[in-house]
Motif scaffolding. Structure first.
Motif, PDB file in Angstrom:
ATOM      1  N   GLN A 180      -1.409  15.045  -2.174  1.00 49.16           N
ATOM      2  CA  GLN A 180      -1.033  14.121  -1.534  1.00 49.16           C
ATOM      3  C   GLN A 180       0.246  13.423  -2.317  1.00 49.16           C
ATOM      4  O   GLN A 180       0.390  13.760  -3.353  1.00 49.16           O
ATOM      5  CB  GLN A 180      -2.138  12.948  -1.596  1.00 49.16           C
ATOM      6  CG  GLN A 180      -3.302  13.099  -0.721  1.00 49.16           C
ATOM      7  CD  GLN A 180      -3.218  13.227   0.657  1.00 49.16           C
ATOM      8  OE1 GLN A 180      -2.543  12.316   1.227  1.00 49.16           O
ATOM      9  NE2 GLN A 180      -3.896  14.334   1.050  1.00 49.16           N
ATOM     10  N   TYR A 181       1.326  13.209  -1.443  1.00 47.00           N
ATOM     11  CA  TYR A 181       2.691  12.649  -1.783  1.00 47.00           C
ATOM     12  C   TYR A 181       2.818  11.230  -1.417  1.00 47.00           C
ATOM     13  O   TYR A 181       2.288  10.925  -0.212  1.00 47.00           O
ATOM     14  CB  TYR A 181       3.499  13.717  -1.240  1.00 47.00           C
ATOM     15  CG  TYR A 181       3.352  15.093  -1.836  1.00 47.00           C
ATOM     16  CD1 TYR A 181       3.963  15.684  -2.729  1.00 47.00           C
ATOM     17  CD2 TYR A 181       2.609  16.079  -1.048  1.00 47.00           C
ATOM     18  CE1 TYR A 181       3.750  16.950  -3.428  1.00 47.00           C
ATOM     19  CE2 TYR A 181       2.232  17.295  -1.279  1.00 47.00           C
ATOM     20  CZ  TYR A 181       2.807  17.771  -2.524  1.00 47.00           C
ATOM     21  OH  TYR A 181       2.719  19.072  -2.682  1.00 47.00           O
ATOM     22  N   ASP A 182       3.460  10.298  -2.173  1.00 48.41           N
ATOM     23  CA  ASP A 182       3.685   9.202  -1.993  1.00 48.41           C
ATOM     24  C   ASP A 182       5.227   9.193  -1.148  1.00 48.41           C
ATOM     25  O   ASP A 182       6.270   9.725  -1.695  1.00 48.41           O
ATOM     26  CB  ASP A 182       3.855   8.390  -3.198  1.00 48.41           C
ATOM     27  CG  ASP A 182       4.068   7.015  -2.680  1.00 48.41           C
ATOM     28  OD1 ASP A 182       4.711   6.637  -1.995  1.00 48.41           O
ATOM     29  OD2 ASP A 182       3.681   6.195  -3.594  1.00 48.41           O
ATOM     30  N   ASP A 207       7.202   7.003  -0.365  1.00 49.55           N
ATOM     31  CA  ASP A 207       8.328   5.744  -0.936  1.00 49.55           C
ATOM     32  C   ASP A 207       8.831   6.628  -2.355  1.00 49.55           C
ATOM     33  O   ASP A 207      10.004   6.354  -2.679  1.00 49.55           O
ATOM     34  CB  ASP A 207       7.746   4.663  -1.487  1.00 49.55           C
ATOM     35  CG  ASP A 207       7.183   3.843  -0.056  1.00 49.55           C
ATOM     36  OD1 ASP A 207       7.893   4.029   0.767  1.00 49.55           O
ATOM     37  OD2 ASP A 207       6.375   3.259  -0.243  1.00 49.55           O
ATOM     38  N   GLU A 208       7.969   7.486  -3.218  1.00 52.18           N
ATOM     39  CA  GLU A 208       8.617   8.233  -4.187  1.00 52.18           C
ATOM     40  C   GLU A 208       9.622   9.187  -3.958  1.00 52.18           C
ATOM     41  O   GLU A 208      10.480   9.374  -4.581  1.00 52.18           O
ATOM     42  CB  GLU A 208       7.321   8.779  -5.031  1.00 52.18           C
ATOM     43  CG  GLU A 208       6.523   7.837  -5.846  1.00 52.18           C
ATOM     44  CD  GLU A 208       5.540   8.626  -6.731  1.00 52.18           C
ATOM     45  OE1 GLU A 208       5.648   9.786  -6.620  1.00 52.18           O
ATOM     46  OE2 GLU A 208       4.729   7.846  -7.299  1.00 52.18           O
ATOM     47  N   PRO A 216       0.923  -1.313   0.071  1.00 55.29           N
ATOM     48  CA  PRO A 216      -0.243   0.113   0.037  1.00 55.29           C
ATOM     49  C   PRO A 216       0.896   1.190  -0.197  1.00 55.29           C
ATOM     50  O   PRO A 216       1.770   1.394   0.610  1.00 55.29           O
ATOM     51  CB  PRO A 216      -0.721   0.021   1.187  1.00 55.29           C
ATOM     52  CG  PRO A 216      -0.128  -1.077   2.455  1.00 55.29           C
ATOM     53  CD  PRO A 216       0.811  -2.003   1.349  1.00 55.29           C
ATOM     54  N   ARG A 217       0.241   2.221  -0.643  1.00 53.89           N
ATOM     55  CA  ARG A 217       1.141   3.531  -0.758  1.00 53.89           C
ATOM     56  C   ARG A 217       1.059   4.428   0.723  1.00 53.89           C
ATOM     57  O   ARG A 217       0.047   4.290   1.138  1.00 53.89           O
ATOM     58  CB  ARG A 217       0.727   4.204  -1.818  1.00 53.89           C
ATOM     59  CG  ARG A 217       0.838   3.860  -3.130  1.00 53.89           C
ATOM     60  CD  ARG A 217       0.393   4.864  -4.039  1.00 53.89           C
ATOM     61  NE  ARG A 217       0.912   4.889  -5.369  1.00 53.89           N
ATOM     62  CZ  ARG A 217       1.253   5.699  -6.514  1.00 53.89           C
ATOM     63  NH1 ARG A 217       0.064   6.686  -6.299  1.00 53.89           N
ATOM     64  NH2 ARG A 217       1.924   5.483  -7.405  1.00 53.89           N
ATOM     65  N   ARG A 218       2.122   4.992   0.996  1.00 49.30           N
ATOM     66  CA  ARG A 218       2.339   5.657   2.119  1.00 49.30           C
ATOM     67  C   ARG A 218       2.008   7.137   1.759  1.00 49.30           C
ATOM     68  O   ARG A 218       3.004   7.804   1.612  1.00 49.30           O
ATOM     69  CB  ARG A 218       3.546   5.557   2.895  1.00 49.30           C
ATOM     70  CG  ARG A 218       3.848   4.148   3.450  1.00 49.30           C
ATOM     71  CD  ARG A 218       5.158   3.948   4.096  1.00 49.30           C
ATOM     72  NE  ARG A 218       6.231   4.679   3.124  1.00 49.30           N
ATOM     73  CZ  ARG A 218       7.337   5.059   3.939  1.00 49.30           C
ATOM     74  NH1 ARG A 218       7.448   5.058   5.016  1.00 49.30           N
ATOM     75  NH2 ARG A 218       8.654   5.522   3.364  1.00 49.30           N
ATOM     76  N   MET A 219       0.711   7.467   1.831  1.00 48.79           N
ATOM     77  CA  MET A 219       0.613   8.892   1.108  1.00 48.79           C
ATOM     78  C   MET A 219       0.348   9.809   2.481  1.00 48.79           C
ATOM     79  O   MET A 219      -0.193   9.474   3.364  1.00 48.79           O
ATOM     80  CB  MET A 219      -0.679   8.887   0.389  1.00 48.79           C
ATOM     81  CG  MET A 219      -0.938   7.839  -0.740  1.00 48.79           C
ATOM     82  SD  MET A 219       0.366   8.286  -2.073  1.00 48.79           S
ATOM     83  CE  MET A 219      -0.531   9.782  -2.786  1.00 48.79           C
ATOM     84  N   TYR A 238      -0.429  14.062  -5.920  1.00 46.03           N
ATOM     85  CA  TYR A 238      -1.756  13.391  -6.270  1.00 46.03           C
ATOM     86  C   TYR A 238      -3.038  13.946  -5.654  1.00 46.03           C
ATOM     87  O   TYR A 238      -2.765  14.331  -4.468  1.00 46.03           O
ATOM     88  CB  TYR A 238      -1.806  11.801  -5.901  1.00 46.03           C
ATOM     89  CG  TYR A 238      -0.517  11.147  -6.695  1.00 46.03           C
ATOM     90  CD1 TYR A 238      -0.669  10.592  -7.910  1.00 46.03           C
ATOM     91  CD2 TYR A 238       0.820  11.091  -5.991  1.00 46.03           C
ATOM     92  CE1 TYR A 238       0.570   9.807  -8.367  1.00 46.03           C
ATOM     93  CE2 TYR A 238       1.778  10.410  -6.443  1.00 46.03           C
ATOM     94  CZ  TYR A 238       1.850   9.899  -7.607  1.00 46.03           C
ATOM     95  OH  TYR A 238       2.791   9.298  -8.291  1.00 46.03           O
TER      96      TYR A 238
END
Length: 91
Positions: free
Chosen positions: A50-52, A54-55, A9-12, A41
């Motif tokens: 929102q930002y990821d 991990d990215e 799952p994305r960590r947003m 996003y």
């Protein structure tokens, strides 16, 4: 399908959450986005971008410390400590 095939799952986080997580100012997060180092996003019709996380971690590795500073890696010398001195104290 095995459990290893499912994506993590994305960590947003919103801009404020990213700034707190990486120990930088919110202006820094906006600058990273404007320079194209990271993407934002808009999820489920929310107003806040929102930002990821991990990215952003990957961006630190590809852009390097000269372009993107990770506040978490400054060490003890880079931190600000707030001291509270009791009234009437000699200090």
């Amino acid at each position: 399908m095995s459990d290893t095939d499912t994506p993590a799952p994305r960590r947003m986080r919103d801009g404020e959450g990213v700034a707190q997580f990486f120990q930088v100012g919110e202006e820094t997060v906006v600058r990273w986005r404007n320079l194209g180092y990271i993407r934002a996003y808009r999820l489920d019709g929310r107003r806040a971008l929102q930002y990821d996380l991990d990215e952003i971690e990957r961006a630190f590795k590809t852009q390097g410390p000269r372009k993107m500073r990770d506040g978490r890696k400054r060490g003890a010398k880079g931190r600000i400590v707030r001291l509270i001195v009791a009234e009437g104290s000699d200090q």
